[in-house]
Design an enzyme around this catalytic site. Sequence first.
Site, PDB file in Angstrom:
ATOM      1  N   SER A  41       0.807  -1.220   0.000  1.00 34.56           N
ATOM      2  CA  SER A  41       0.000   0.000   0.000  1.00 34.56           C
ATOM      3  C   SER A  41       0.843   1.275   0.000  1.00 34.56           C
ATOM      4  CB  SER A  41      -0.908   0.010   1.234  1.00 34.56           C
ATOM      5  OG  SER A  41      -0.138  -0.165   2.406  1.00 34.56           O
ATOM      6  N   ASP A 348      -3.462   7.741   8.386  1.00 32.01           N
ATOM      7  CA  ASP A 348      -4.558   6.947   8.960  1.00 32.01           C
ATOM      8  C   ASP A 348      -4.070   6.011  10.054  1.00 32.01           C
ATOM      9  OD1 ASP A 348      -3.033   5.314   7.418  1.00 32.01           O
ATOM     10  OD2 ASP A 348      -4.683   4.298   6.416  1.00 32.01           O
ATOM     11  N   HIS A 351      -0.495   4.536   7.295  1.00 33.88           N
ATOM     12  CA  HIS A 351       0.170   5.081   6.107  1.00 33.88           C
ATOM     13  C   HIS A 351       0.540   6.546   6.305  1.00 33.88           C
ATOM     14  CE1 HIS A 351      -2.539   1.790   4.761  1.00 33.88           C
ATOM     15  NE2 HIS A 351      -1.434   1.413   4.185  1.00 33.88           N
TER      16      HIS A 351
END
Length: 382
Positions: A41, A348, A351
């Site tokens: 991610s 968040d 990340h």
Amino acid sequence: MGSILQRKLAFSLLFLITVVFSCCKVNSKCEFKAIFNFGDSNSDTGGFWAAFPAQSGPWGMTYFKKPAGRASDGRLIIDFLAESLGMPFLSPYLQSIGSDFRHGTNFATLASTALLPKTSLFVSGISPFSLAIQLNQMKHFKVKVDESHSSGPPGLPILPSNDVFRKSLYTFYIGQNDFTSNLASIGVDGVKQDIPQVIGQIAGTIKEIYGIGGRTFLVLNLAPVGCYPAILTGYNHTVSDLDKFGCLIPVNKAVEYYNALLKKSLSDTRTELKNATIIYLDTHKILLDLFQHPKSYGLKHGIKACCGYGGHPYNFDQKLFCGNSKLIGNASMTAKACRDPHNYVSWDGIHTTEAANHRISMAILNGSISDPPFTLSYLCPS
Ligand SMILES: *[C@@H]1O[C@H](CO)[C@@H](O)[C@H](O)[C@H]1NC(C)=O
Ligand SMILES: *[C@@H]1O[C@H](CO)[C@@H](O)[C@H](O)[C@H]1NC(C)=O
Ligand SMILES: *[C@@H]1O[C@H](CO)[C@@H](O)[C@H](O)[C@H]1NC(C)=O
Ligand SMILES: *[C@@H]1O[C@H](CO)[C@@H](O)[C@H](O)[C@H]1NC(C)=O
């Protein structure tokens, strides 16, 4: 009169030569026509959400103004690298609508691991697109490009020319999920046992890509996840496990162990692959500094997430991730984004923000965290 004209002409000529010479001397150093990225991610530009469409919420709010397949409020490091080379953002390999692969592609997907996942996405939340799969996709991509050029002109316009593979950057930002996904259950010592295998997988992938023509490899090291709100709230610890910046000492020590091993392994790989340029990027150094001294980078918050629920000190709830809602008591609560993500390091809790990604990208470009020396902004000035 004649001599003045001659002098003017000579001067103009000299000027012209200088311009032409400096232009082409600079350009000739920038031999990168494409980027091929492997990762999770931290560098997924939309692959996961192309495969499993669902992204909603405040994602992308800073730059894209809507969810853009990225696990951030805006651009990722890989986006800043593409921009700096004058390329469009990388199209995800898995994105079937609107992709343009002329400047490479992105195999990264959210929740990917370096090692093969032991369970399915729906059981453990780990992506099926692990590094071995991403490598297979890369090989398939190359076969398709070669075919499109041998089956007669012209190749599909959305594919690069077939000499691109030697002139590309191969970037790797993977290993974090191998490290974090089992941390709470098996602890730091358990995780450390898998690290040599994880790094072996990355080095092995570099060798395979070298075998099909790749020459320039950039490997980002592991982030100081002991400063991540998700780890700080999910990993059982005592106050004495925290350093003065509020980060988890045992976790960050294991990260340092990982990074030392990665650096050594890349050095060995460099010795083996004589004609490869293999760069270890110490992005960990900048990110740790951002968590510890956000103000010296013009930010405000270190270990507090922008988008989350729970308020001080982490604004993170293991059961209520950014953008989600659930009933607490009788009220529906939503994990919302802060208004000023540009003041945060953590987007968040898991990340990084665009603001943090930008600082890290600057350090990659200016060569200050490259080993051996490698200054992209000098090789490829924009
Ligand atoms: C956390 O650690 C403490 C002390 O080591 C232990 O007593 C407790 O059961 C642990 N909690 C969890 C949820 O594992
Ligand atoms: C490295 O590249 C040079 C120049 O292209 C070539 O002559 C040499 O054989 C290559 N060495 C290896 C080990 O591939
Ligand atoms: C939830 O709502 C019910 C019915 O309106 C009420 O009786 C109850 O006290 C409420 N519970 C809480 C925790 O607010
Ligand atoms: C490179 O960029 C980093 C991050 O923005 C900065 O801290 C550092 O001072 C820069 N170094 C040089 C040599 O420009």
